[in-house]
Design a protein around this motif. Structure first.
Motif, PDB file in Angstrom:
ATOM      1  N   SER A  96      62.804  66.966 127.681  1.00  0.00           N
ATOM      2  CA  SER A  96      62.667  68.286 127.046  1.00  0.00           C
ATOM      3  C   SER A  96      61.458  68.335 126.131  1.00  0.00           C
ATOM      4  O   SER A  96      60.752  69.342 126.080  1.00  0.00           O
ATOM      5  CB  SER A  96      63.939  68.637 126.268  1.00  0.00           C
ATOM      6  OG  SER A  96      65.032  68.779 127.151  1.00  0.00           O
ATOM      7  N   VAL A  97      61.184  67.245 125.414  1.00  0.00           N
ATOM      8  CA  VAL A  97      59.986  67.176 124.569  1.00  0.00           C
ATOM      9  C   VAL A  97      58.739  67.291 125.433  1.00  0.00           C
ATOM     10  O   VAL A  97      57.819  68.064 125.127  1.00  0.00           O
ATOM     11  CB  VAL A  97      59.952  65.871 123.736  1.00  0.00           C
ATOM     12  CG1 VAL A  97      58.595  65.675 123.072  1.00  0.00           C
ATOM     13  CG2 VAL A  97      61.057  65.874 122.700  1.00  0.00           C
ATOM     14  N   MET A  98      58.694  66.555 126.528  1.00  0.00           N
ATOM     15  CA  MET A  98      57.523  66.599 127.405  1.00  0.00           C
ATOM     16  C   MET A  98      57.374  67.975 128.058  1.00  0.00           C
ATOM     17  O   MET A  98      56.264  68.497 128.159  1.00  0.00           O
ATOM     18  CB  MET A  98      57.608  65.498 128.468  1.00  0.00           C
ATOM     19  CG  MET A  98      57.559  64.094 127.888  1.00  0.00           C
ATOM     20  SD  MET A  98      56.152  63.803 126.786  1.00  0.00           S
ATOM     21  CE  MET A  98      54.795  64.011 127.914  1.00  0.00           C
ATOM     22  N   ARG A  99      58.483  68.559 128.496  1.00  0.00           N
ATOM     23  CA  ARG A  99      58.425  69.887 129.120  1.00  0.00           C
ATOM     24  C   ARG A  99      57.925  70.935 128.116  1.00  0.00           C
ATOM     25  O   ARG A  99      57.098  71.777 128.458  1.00  0.00           O
ATOM     26  CB  ARG A  99      59.791  70.280 129.679  1.00  0.00           C
ATOM     27  CG  ARG A  99      60.171  69.480 130.917  1.00  0.00           C
ATOM     28  CD  ARG A  99      61.579  69.797 131.407  1.00  0.00           C
ATOM     29  NE  ARG A  99      61.843  71.216 131.574  1.00  0.00           N
ATOM     30  CZ  ARG A  99      61.480  71.941 132.636  1.00  0.00           C
ATOM     31  NH1 ARG A  99      60.840  71.367 133.632  1.00  0.00           N
ATOM     32  NH2 ARG A  99      61.767  73.231 132.691  1.00  0.00           N
ATOM     33  N   ALA A 100      58.397  70.878 126.881  1.00  0.00           N
ATOM     34  CA  ALA A 100      57.941  71.828 125.860  1.00  0.00           C
ATOM     35  C   ALA A 100      56.464  71.629 125.557  1.00  0.00           C
ATOM     36  O   ALA A 100      55.698  72.594 125.443  1.00  0.00           O
ATOM     37  CB  ALA A 100      58.772  71.672 124.583  1.00  0.00           C
ATOM     38  N   THR A 101      56.037  70.374 125.462  1.00  0.00           N
ATOM     39  CA  THR A 101      54.636  70.068 125.177  1.00  0.00           C
ATOM     40  C   THR A 101      53.710  70.610 126.263  1.00  0.00           C
ATOM     41  O   THR A 101      52.611  71.082 125.984  1.00  0.00           O
ATOM     42  CB  THR A 101      54.443  68.545 125.029  1.00  0.00           C
ATOM     43  OG1 THR A 101      55.285  68.079 123.976  1.00  0.00           O
ATOM     44  CG2 THR A 101      53.006  68.202 124.696  1.00  0.00           C
ATOM     45  N   CYS A 102      54.182  70.581 127.494  1.00  0.00           N
ATOM     46  CA  CYS A 102      53.381  71.079 128.622  1.00  0.00           C
ATOM     47  C   CYS A 102      53.553  72.570 128.854  1.00  0.00           C
ATOM     48  O   CYS A 102      52.984  73.121 129.802  1.00  0.00           O
ATOM     49  CB  CYS A 102      53.753  70.326 129.896  1.00  0.00           C
ATOM     50  SG  CYS A 102      53.303  68.590 129.844  1.00  0.00           S
ATOM     51  N   LEU A 127      58.476  57.850 124.482  1.00  0.00           N
ATOM     52  CA  LEU A 127      59.758  58.445 124.111  1.00  0.00           C
ATOM     53  C   LEU A 127      60.869  57.628 124.752  1.00  0.00           C
ATOM     54  O   LEU A 127      60.971  57.572 125.973  1.00  0.00           O
ATOM     55  CB  LEU A 127      59.826  59.898 124.583  1.00  0.00           C
ATOM     56  CG  LEU A 127      58.770  60.833 124.003  1.00  0.00           C
ATOM     57  CD1 LEU A 127      58.827  62.188 124.691  1.00  0.00           C
ATOM     58  CD2 LEU A 127      58.965  60.984 122.508  1.00  0.00           C
ATOM     59  N   ILE A 128      61.678  57.004 123.916  1.00  0.00           N
ATOM     60  CA  ILE A 128      62.732  56.121 124.399  1.00  0.00           C
ATOM     61  C   ILE A 128      64.071  56.612 123.864  1.00  0.00           C
ATOM     62  O   ILE A 128      64.179  56.995 122.702  1.00  0.00           O
ATOM     63  CB  ILE A 128      62.495  54.677 123.915  1.00  0.00           C
ATOM     64  CG1 ILE A 128      61.152  54.159 124.415  1.00  0.00           C
ATOM     65  CG2 ILE A 128      63.626  53.759 124.349  1.00  0.00           C
ATOM     66  CD1 ILE A 128      60.761  52.821 123.838  1.00  0.00           C
ATOM     67  N   GLY A 129      65.071  56.596 124.723  1.00  0.00           N
ATOM     68  CA  GLY A 129      66.411  56.958 124.291  1.00  0.00           C
ATOM     69  C   GLY A 129      67.349  56.994 125.473  1.00  0.00           C
ATOM     70  O   GLY A 129      66.925  56.910 126.627  1.00  0.00           O
ATOM     71  N   PRO A 130      68.625  57.140 125.199  1.00  0.00           N
ATOM     72  CA  PRO A 130      69.598  57.195 126.293  1.00  0.00           C
ATOM     73  C   PRO A 130      69.456  58.491 127.083  1.00  0.00           C
ATOM     74  O   PRO A 130      68.825  59.453 126.622  1.00  0.00           O
ATOM     75  CB  PRO A 130      70.945  57.128 125.574  1.00  0.00           C
ATOM     76  CG  PRO A 130      70.672  57.648 124.204  1.00  0.00           C
ATOM     77  CD  PRO A 130      69.259  57.252 123.894  1.00  0.00           C
ATOM     78  N   ASN A 131      70.040  58.511 128.264  1.00  0.00           N
ATOM     79  CA  ASN A 131      70.023  59.730 129.067  1.00  0.00           C
ATOM     80  C   ASN A 131      70.547  60.894 128.250  1.00  0.00           C
ATOM     81  O   ASN A 131      71.530  60.761 127.524  1.00  0.00           O
ATOM     82  CB  ASN A 131      70.899  59.563 130.312  1.00  0.00           C
ATOM     83  CG  ASN A 131      70.296  58.600 131.311  1.00  0.00           C
ATOM     84  OD1 ASN A 131      69.132  58.254 131.210  1.00  0.00           O
ATOM     85  ND2 ASN A 131      71.104  58.173 132.259  1.00  0.00           N
TER      86      ASN A 131
END
Length: 83
Positions: free
Chosen positions: A44-50, A34-38
């Motif tokens: 949030s994607v990783m937190r939701a996935t976990c 997952l790449i993008g600016p701050n």
């Protein structure tokens, strides 16, 4: 075979959209970067996935929706995906 699928994943904090609808599949043995600016929503994607952030949409591991799993099943599925 353990796939990770996100279907129309959204994350909101209050009235702020952190992640707009996101759909993707990571096949068994695959990589996700997952790449993008701050502030673009990668964490949030990783937190939701976990299971650490409230979200909309569907997260499925090995074809089973995580919302239908018990905490033990979710932990087991997530640990198998990570190995």
């Amino acid at each position: 075979m353990t796939d990770l699928a996100l279907r129309e994943l959204t994350v909101r904090y209050g009235n702020r959209d952190a992640v707009h609808p996101l759909s993707l599949t990571v096949p068994s043995g695959g990589w996700l970067c997952l790449i993008g600016p701050n502030g673009a929503g990668q964490s949030s994607v990783m937190r939701a996935t976990c299971g650490l952030a409230p979200h909309g949409g569907v997260i499925a591991i090995a074809g089973e929706e995580t919302a239908a799993m018990t905490a033990r099943e979710f932990d087991s599925s997530l640990s198998h995906f990570a190995t």
